[in-house]
Design a protein around this motif. Structure first.
Motif, PDB file in Angstrom:
ATOM      1  N   MET A  75       0.756  -1.254   0.126  1.00 36.29           N
ATOM      2  CA  MET A  75      -0.084  -0.038   0.040  1.00 36.29           C
ATOM      3  C   MET A  75       0.744   1.329  -0.137  1.00 36.29           C
ATOM      4  SD  MET A  75      -3.060   0.901  -0.286  1.00 36.29           S
ATOM      5  CE  MET A  75      -4.539   1.569   0.508  1.00 36.29           C
ATOM      6  N   ALA A  76       1.873   1.267   0.684  1.00 36.90           N
ATOM      7  CA  ALA A  76       2.839   2.358   0.615  1.00 36.90           C
ATOM      8  C   ALA A  76       3.440   2.651  -0.574  1.00 36.90           C
ATOM      9  CB  ALA A  76       4.023   2.243   1.706  1.00 36.90           C
ATOM     10  N   ASP A  77       3.798   1.644  -1.294  1.00 34.54           N
ATOM     11  CA  ASP A  77       4.322   1.887  -2.691  1.00 34.54           C
ATOM     12  C   ASP A  77       3.119   2.707  -3.506  1.00 34.54           C
ATOM     13  OD1 ASP A  77       6.710   0.932  -2.202  1.00 34.54           O
ATOM     14  OD2 ASP A  77       6.166  -1.229  -2.708  1.00 34.54           O
ATOM     15  N   ARG A  78       2.018   2.284  -3.238  1.00 35.85           N
ATOM     16  CA  ARG A  78       0.948   2.647  -4.207  1.00 35.85           C
ATOM     17  C   ARG A  78       0.717   4.173  -3.887  1.00 35.85           C
ATOM     18  NH1 ARG A  78      -4.947   4.099  -4.087  1.00 35.85           N
ATOM     19  NH2 ARG A  78      -5.806   3.462  -5.863  1.00 35.85           N
ATOM     20  N   ASP A  79       0.718   4.561  -2.532  1.00 33.24           N
ATOM     21  CA  ASP A  79       0.462   6.044  -2.098  1.00 33.24           C
ATOM     22  C   ASP A  79       1.616   6.645  -2.453  1.00 33.24           C
ATOM     23  OD1 ASP A  79      -1.906   5.517  -0.962  1.00 33.24           O
ATOM     24  OD2 ASP A  79      -1.072   5.155   0.745  1.00 33.24           O
ATOM     25  N   THR A  80       3.020   6.210  -2.556  1.00 35.57           N
ATOM     26  CA  THR A  80       4.117   6.965  -3.018  1.00 35.57           C
ATOM     27  C   THR A  80       4.062   7.338  -4.554  1.00 35.57           C
ATOM     28  OG1 THR A  80       5.377   5.981  -1.077  1.00 35.57           O
ATOM     29  CG2 THR A  80       6.825   6.866  -2.975  1.00 35.57           C
ATOM     30  N   TRP A  81       3.704   6.303  -5.402  1.00 36.09           N
ATOM     31  CA  TRP A  81       3.569   6.562  -6.724  1.00 36.09           C
ATOM     32  C   TRP A  81       2.654   7.474  -6.775  1.00 36.09           C
ATOM     33  CZ3 TRP A  81       0.337   6.611 -10.752  1.00 36.09           C
ATOM     34  CH2 TRP A  81       0.903   6.587 -12.017  1.00 36.09           C
ATOM     35  N   ILE A  82       1.416   7.481  -6.366  1.00 36.16           N
ATOM     36  CA  ILE A  82       0.399   8.496  -6.327  1.00 36.16           C
ATOM     37  C   ILE A  82       0.730   9.822  -5.978  1.00 36.16           C
ATOM     38  CG2 ILE A  82      -2.078   9.055  -6.037  1.00 36.16           C
ATOM     39  CD1 ILE A  82      -2.648   5.982  -5.877  1.00 36.16           C
ATOM     40  N   ALA A  83       1.470   9.889  -4.966  1.00 34.93           N
ATOM     41  CA  ALA A  83       1.918  11.197  -4.489  1.00 34.93           C
ATOM     42  C   ALA A  83       2.794  12.001  -5.393  1.00 34.93           C
ATOM     43  CB  ALA A  83       2.382  10.927  -3.031  1.00 34.93           C
ATOM     44  N   THR A  84       3.600  11.180  -5.821  1.00 35.74           N
ATOM     45  CA  THR A  84       4.755  11.608  -7.059  1.00 35.74           C
ATOM     46  C   THR A  84       4.023  12.054  -8.280  1.00 35.74           C
ATOM     47  OG1 THR A  84       6.380  10.097  -5.693  1.00 35.74           O
ATOM     48  CG2 THR A  84       6.777  11.315  -8.053  1.00 35.74           C
ATOM     49  N   ARG A  85       3.118  11.205  -8.589  1.00 36.48           N
ATOM     50  CA  ARG A  85       2.531  11.595  -9.924  1.00 36.48           C
ATOM     51  C   ARG A  85       1.752  12.703  -9.646  1.00 36.48           C
ATOM     52  NH1 ARG A  85       2.333  12.668 -14.999  1.00 36.48           N
ATOM     53  NH2 ARG A  85       0.454  12.125 -15.889  1.00 36.48           N
ATOM     54  N   ALA A  86       0.773  12.903  -8.572  1.00 39.03           N
ATOM     55  CA  ALA A  86      -0.051  13.998  -8.532  1.00 39.03           C
ATOM     56  C   ALA A  86       0.701  15.179  -8.424  1.00 39.03           C
ATOM     57  CB  ALA A  86      -0.751  13.776  -7.050  1.00 39.03           C
ATOM     58  N   TYR A  87       1.902  15.108  -7.616  1.00 40.93           N
ATOM     59  CA  TYR A  87       2.853  16.436  -7.783  1.00 40.93           C
ATOM     60  C   TYR A  87       3.288  16.982  -8.900  1.00 40.93           C
ATOM     61  CZ  TYR A  87       6.551  19.560  -6.299  1.00 40.93           C
ATOM     62  OH  TYR A  87       7.153  20.635  -6.016  1.00 40.93           O
ATOM     63  N   GLY A  88       3.305  15.845  -9.943  1.00 34.05           N
ATOM     64  CA  GLY A  88       4.081  16.204 -11.208  1.00 34.05           C
ATOM     65  C   GLY A  88       2.854  16.650 -12.050  1.00 34.05           C
ATOM     66  N   LEU A  89       1.595  16.066 -11.992  1.00 31.59           N
ATOM     67  CA  LEU A  89       0.546  16.762 -12.447  1.00 31.59           C
ATOM     68  C   LEU A  89       0.221  18.104 -12.202  1.00 31.59           C
ATOM     69  CD1 LEU A  89      -1.895  13.793 -12.274  1.00 31.59           C
ATOM     70  CD2 LEU A  89      -1.016  14.715 -14.357  1.00 31.59           C
ATOM     71  N   TRP A  90       0.552  18.385 -10.951  1.00 32.27           N
ATOM     72  CA  TRP A  90       0.117  19.842 -10.114  1.00 32.27           C
ATOM     73  C   TRP A  90       1.208  20.817 -10.944  1.00 32.27           C
ATOM     74  CZ3 TRP A  90       3.657  22.036  -6.470  1.00 32.27           C
ATOM     75  CH2 TRP A  90       3.210  23.319  -5.857  1.00 32.27           C
ATOM     76  N   GLU A  91       2.613  20.300 -11.074  1.00 34.86           N
ATOM     77  CA  GLU A  91       3.494  21.206 -11.541  1.00 34.86           C
ATOM     78  C   GLU A  91       3.400  21.526 -13.288  1.00 34.86           C
ATOM     79  OE1 GLU A  91       7.393  19.204 -10.408  1.00 34.86           O
ATOM     80  OE2 GLU A  91       7.664  21.017  -9.102  1.00 34.86           O
ATOM     81  N   LEU A  92       2.873  20.355 -13.898  1.00 30.61           N
ATOM     82  CA  LEU A  92       2.750  20.530 -15.307  1.00 30.61           C
ATOM     83  C   LEU A  92       1.594  21.596 -15.711  1.00 30.61           C
ATOM     84  CD1 LEU A  92       2.668  16.790 -16.478  1.00 30.61           C
ATOM     85  CD2 LEU A  92       4.188  18.694 -17.003  1.00 30.61           C
ATOM     86  N   GLU A  93       0.530  21.498 -14.721  1.00 33.69           N
ATOM     87  CA  GLU A  93      -0.295  22.649 -14.770  1.00 33.69           C
ATOM     88  C   GLU A  93      -0.277  23.970 -14.375  1.00 33.69           C
ATOM     89  OE1 GLU A  93      -4.377  20.918 -13.495  1.00 33.69           O
ATOM     90  OE2 GLU A  93      -4.036  19.220 -14.951  1.00 33.69           O
ATOM     91  N   GLY A  94       1.056  24.346 -13.822  1.00 29.60           N
ATOM     92  CA  GLY A  94       1.360  25.448 -13.482  1.00 29.60           C
ATOM     93  C   GLY A  94       1.387  25.624 -11.936  1.00 29.60           C
ATOM     94  N   ARG A  95       1.251  24.714 -11.116  1.00 33.67           N
ATOM     95  CA  ARG A  95       0.846  24.605  -9.852  1.00 33.67           C
ATOM     96  C   ARG A  95      -0.295  25.516  -9.043  1.00 33.67           C
ATOM     97  NH1 ARG A  95       7.076  25.642  -7.487  1.00 33.67           N
ATOM     98  NH2 ARG A  95       7.923  23.659  -8.428  1.00 33.67           N
ATOM     99  N   PRO A  96      -1.572  25.083  -9.836  1.00 29.35           N
ATOM    100  CA  PRO A  96      -2.409  26.070  -9.381  1.00 29.35           C
ATOM    101  C   PRO A  96      -2.945  25.553  -7.884  1.00 29.35           C
ATOM    102  CG  PRO A  96      -3.234  24.064 -10.764  1.00 29.35           C
ATOM    103  CD  PRO A  96      -1.643  24.197 -10.899  1.00 29.35           C
TER     104      PRO A  96
END
Length: 65
Positions: free
Chosen positions: A1-22
């Motif tokens: 479960m921790a690996d899933r949460d880590t992957w999701i957190a990293t990807r969500a952060y990347g999405l946030w950055e790609l969208e200009g940190r809204p």
């Protein structure tokens, strides 16, 4: 479960950055990342899930039209 949460957190952060940190879109980014993770797991996609991300983006673009 921790690996899933880590992957999701990293990807969500990347999405946030790609969208200009809204402000205020954290839940949307987390949900999108979770959907990508689950799709990657279902399809046994590559480690970085690049093809899943591409399919997810294409599906979102089709829904916008």
């Amino acid at each position: 479960m921790a690996d899933r949460d880590t992957w999701i957190a990293t990807r969500a952060y990347g999405l946030w950055e790609l969208e200009g940190r809204p402000d205020g879109d954290g839940d949307r980014h987390w949900l999108q990342a979770a959907e990508e993770f689950d799709a990657r797991e279902r399809t046994k996609a590559s480690g970085d899930g690049a093809e899943v991300v591409e399919r997810s983006a294409a599906a979102r673009n089709r829904r916008k039209v």
